[in-house]
Scaffold this motif. Structure first.
Motif, short mmCIF file in Angstrom:
data_model
loop_
_atom_site.label_atom_id
_atom_site.label_comp_id
_atom_site.label_asym_id
_atom_site.label_seq_id
_atom_site.Cartn_x
_atom_site.Cartn_y
_atom_site.Cartn_z
N ALA A 163 3.82 41.02 -12.99
CA ALA A 163 2.65 41.13 -12.10
C ALA A 163 2.90 40.59 -10.71
CB ALA A 163 1.46 40.42 -12.73
N ASP A 164 3.87 39.71 -10.54
CA ASP A 164 4.16 39.14 -9.22
C ASP A 164 5.27 39.88 -8.49
OD1 ASP A 164 6.12 38.33 -11.01
OD2 ASP A 164 6.36 36.34 -10.11
N LYS A 165 5.72 41.00 -9.06
CA LYS A 165 6.80 41.77 -8.43
C LYS A 165 6.47 43.27 -8.36
CE LYS A 165 10.33 38.58 -10.19
NZ LYS A 165 9.39 37.80 -11.04
N ALA A 166 5.84 43.80 -9.41
CA ALA A 166 5.56 45.24 -9.48
C ALA A 166 4.07 45.47 -9.23
CB ALA A 166 5.98 45.80 -10.83
N PHE A 167 3.66 45.40 -7.98
CA PHE A 167 2.25 45.52 -7.61
C PHE A 167 1.79 46.97 -7.68
CE2 PHE A 167 4.05 41.85 -5.43
CZ PHE A 167 3.18 40.84 -5.85
N GLY A 168 0.70 47.21 -8.43
CA GLY A 168 0.16 48.56 -8.52
C GLY A 168 0.75 49.39 -9.63
N ARG A 169 1.42 48.77 -10.59
CA ARG A 169 2.06 49.55 -11.66
C ARG A 169 1.04 50.39 -12.44
NH1 ARG A 169 6.84 49.82 -14.18
NH2 ARG A 169 7.71 47.96 -13.19
N ASP A 170 -0.19 49.91 -12.59
CA ASP A 170 -1.17 50.69 -13.33
C ASP A 170 -1.47 52.02 -12.63
OD1 ASP A 170 -2.33 49.30 -11.21
OD2 ASP A 170 -4.21 48.90 -12.26
N ILE A 171 -1.53 51.97 -11.30
CA ILE A 171 -1.75 53.20 -10.53
C ILE A 171 -0.55 54.13 -10.65
CG2 ILE A 171 -2.16 54.15 -8.21
CD1 ILE A 171 -3.48 51.46 -7.53
#
Length: 211
Positions: A163-171
């Protein structure tokens, strides 16, 4: 909200054979997409089964106000991941009423080159890579950046996990799945060197599979 959600996800196939075709084309800037929806009497499997349509080109920067009609020609269809069912997305290019490609219709010239017998004989394949940056809602600042500030140095974000590296993975994952559902030959995704920056790849595929 639940009623709205129910209507958004309403399965039309339970009550009607009619489908919704979302006609999509490139606007006057060359960077913006435009679309309009049309009801069709039943499922469609090939662009040749679709009617041509028209729009007001003076409102998209593609025609003068005194002669604003532009005709859109269906070129490819994809399953609609938003409406689902038998509904489709229709990729189009744009022409004058006389049948001439409008200046922003770059596909027409490309099709002439790629369909030339000498090019076809080589059986060319294409791969498309698209990089993009997700912006925080309501402000033009990249996702994962401190508002008005800057992130740490590059290094941990490229192909990063967490979560602190791959921002927006859900999108990004939602986009990935929607492309696969639609039938687009998307071959992969990955995070890029900047927080909030991603890329996806489409292909390799032949020209005839490129819309």
């Amino acid at each position: 909200m639940s009623l709205l959600s129910d209507l958004i996800n309403l399965d039309l196939s339970e009550t009607t054979e009619k489908i919704i075709a979302e006609y999509i084309w490139i606007g006057g800037s060359g960077l913006d997409l435009r679309s309009k929806a049309r009801t069709l009497p039943g499922p469609v499997t090939d662009p040749s089964q679709l009617p041509k349509w028209n729009y007001d080109g003076s409102s998209t920067g593609q025609a003068p106000g005194e002669d604003s009609e532009v005709i859109i020609y269906p070129q490819a269809i994809f399953k609609d991941p938003f409406r689902r069912g038998n509904n489709i997305l229709v990729m189009c290019d744009a022409y004058t009423p006389a049948g001439e490609p409008i200046p922003t219709n770059k596909r027409h010239a490309a099709a002439k080159v790629f369909s030339h017998p000498d090019v076809v004989a080589e059986v060319p394949w294409y791969g498309i890579e698209q990089e993009y940056t997700l912006l925080q809602k309501d402000i033009n600042w990249p996702l994962g950046w401190p508002v008005g500030g800057f992130p740490g140095p590059q290094g941990p974000y490229y192909c990063g996990a967490g979560a602190d590296k791959a921002f927006g993975r859900d999108i990004v994952d939602s986009h990935y799945k929607a492309c696969l559902y639609a039938g687009i030959n998307i071959s992969g995704i990955n995070g890029e060197v900047m927080p909030g920056q991603w890329e996806f790849q489409v292909g390799p595929l032949s020209w005839h599979l490129c819309w």
